[in-house]
Scaffold this active site. Structure first.
Site, PDB file in Angstrom:
ATOM      1  N   HIS A  82      36.094  28.356  32.340  1.00  0.00           N
ATOM      2  CA  HIS A  82      35.810  29.634  32.990  1.00  0.00           C
ATOM      3  C   HIS A  82      34.534  29.503  33.820  1.00  0.00           C
ATOM      4  O   HIS A  82      33.609  28.788  33.449  1.00  0.00           O
ATOM      5  CB  HIS A  82      35.650  30.736  31.937  1.00  0.00           C
ATOM      6  CG  HIS A  82      35.652  32.111  32.508  1.00  0.00           C
ATOM      7  ND1 HIS A  82      34.557  32.651  33.148  1.00  0.00           N
ATOM      8  CD2 HIS A  82      36.618  33.059  32.564  1.00  0.00           C
ATOM      9  CE1 HIS A  82      34.848  33.874  33.554  1.00  0.00           C
ATOM     10  NE2 HIS A  82      36.085  34.142  33.221  1.00  0.00           N
ATOM     11  N   GLU A 152      40.328  31.848  39.697  1.00  0.00           N
ATOM     12  CA  GLU A 152      39.397  32.980  39.647  1.00  0.00           C
ATOM     13  C   GLU A 152      38.277  32.754  40.652  1.00  0.00           C
ATOM     14  O   GLU A 152      37.312  32.060  40.347  1.00  0.00           O
ATOM     15  CB  GLU A 152      38.844  33.168  38.234  1.00  0.00           C
ATOM     16  CG  GLU A 152      38.433  31.863  37.525  1.00  0.00           C
ATOM     17  CD  GLU A 152      37.441  32.091  36.401  1.00  0.00           C
ATOM     18  OE1 GLU A 152      37.333  33.215  35.914  1.00  0.00           O
ATOM     19  OE2 GLU A 152      36.745  31.129  36.042  1.00  0.00           O
TER      20      GLU A 152
END
Length: 239
Positions: A82, A152
């Protein structure tokens, strides 16, 4: 880093709203809640996962959690790479690759995150960055069953900003082509998620993009009233 015991009630609301979902639903809570949430979700269609794992199976790594520990706590998935882990903890593509390998070792599905910064986007480097991250962060042996890719854009996380539909489509098509190039038929089976300010008001438009197979939802996943409409939008688009 959101959620305490009081948040566990949200899982009950989700279970009641989605008794027979047409899509997969995954919740990745903080490690402190993982086991309790897994117990609460047992018997439902909701899977649970960890937010990160260490590459090693065990050892002197105080404060870290291994993939095997996540399995023991009830997880079936783990998020690795992430952008906040890459930024806050300086994780490299090699680190992410090792963690994804650990997930495979433990029998977890790895949700591997990729994304560019605002400077990289404005500098026209997006596809180069994504290509480099795909090459460096993905271990061999990935399949449609043990890996999910999440795009993302860092500049869209929690900011309310979102790429245009054309920009999302360009990146997702590129990711799909790179996955197929490397993993052949399995690359076509891997789900590619979009993450970055996904909310009920824009979910349907995002899910209409061909190579968007779902969403990695951040803030809008904290409340069932916000997350449930996103699930419904995906069901309408893909179910």
């Amino acid at each position: 880093m959101n959620g305490t015991s009081a948040s566990l009630g949200e899982i009950e609301a989700l279970k009641a709203a989605h008794t027979a979902p047409k899509v997969d639903i995954l919740i990745c809570p903080p490690a402190t809640l993982l086991n309790r949430l897994s117990v609460a979700a047992a018997g439902s269609a909701i899977a649970t996962g960890g937010e990160d794992c260490h590459a090693a199976e065990n050892g002197a790594h105080t404060g870290d959690i291994s993939a095997e520990m996540l399995v023991d706590a009830g997880a079936s998935h783990v998020i690795v790479g992430h952008s906040e882990r890459r930024a806050d903890h300086h994780e490299s593509d090699a680190d992410v690759r090792a963690k994804a390998g650990a997930a495979l070792r433990a029998g977890l599905t790895a949700v591997i995150c990729l994304g560019e910064s605002l400077d990289q986007r404005e500098g026209g480097e997006t596809l180069d960055v994504i290509g480099s991250q795909l090459a460096g962060s993905l271990p061999d042996g990935l399949t449609g069953a043990n890996a999910v890719i999440a795009y993302e854009p860092i500049w869209a996380i929690g900011t309310g900003k979102i790429p245009t539909i054309e920009q999302i489509e360009e990146v997702h098509d590129f990711i799909r082509a790179e996955l197929v190039k490397r993993f052949d038929a399995e690359g076509d089976k891997m789900r590619v998620l979009y993450g970055g300010s996904v909310k009920p008001s824009n979910a349907a438009e995002i899910f209409a993009v061909g190579n968007v197979d779902g969403a990695l939802v951040g803030g809008a996943s904290l409340k069932a009233d916000d997350f449930s409409p996103i699930i419904a939008a995906l069901e309408a688009a893909k179910g």
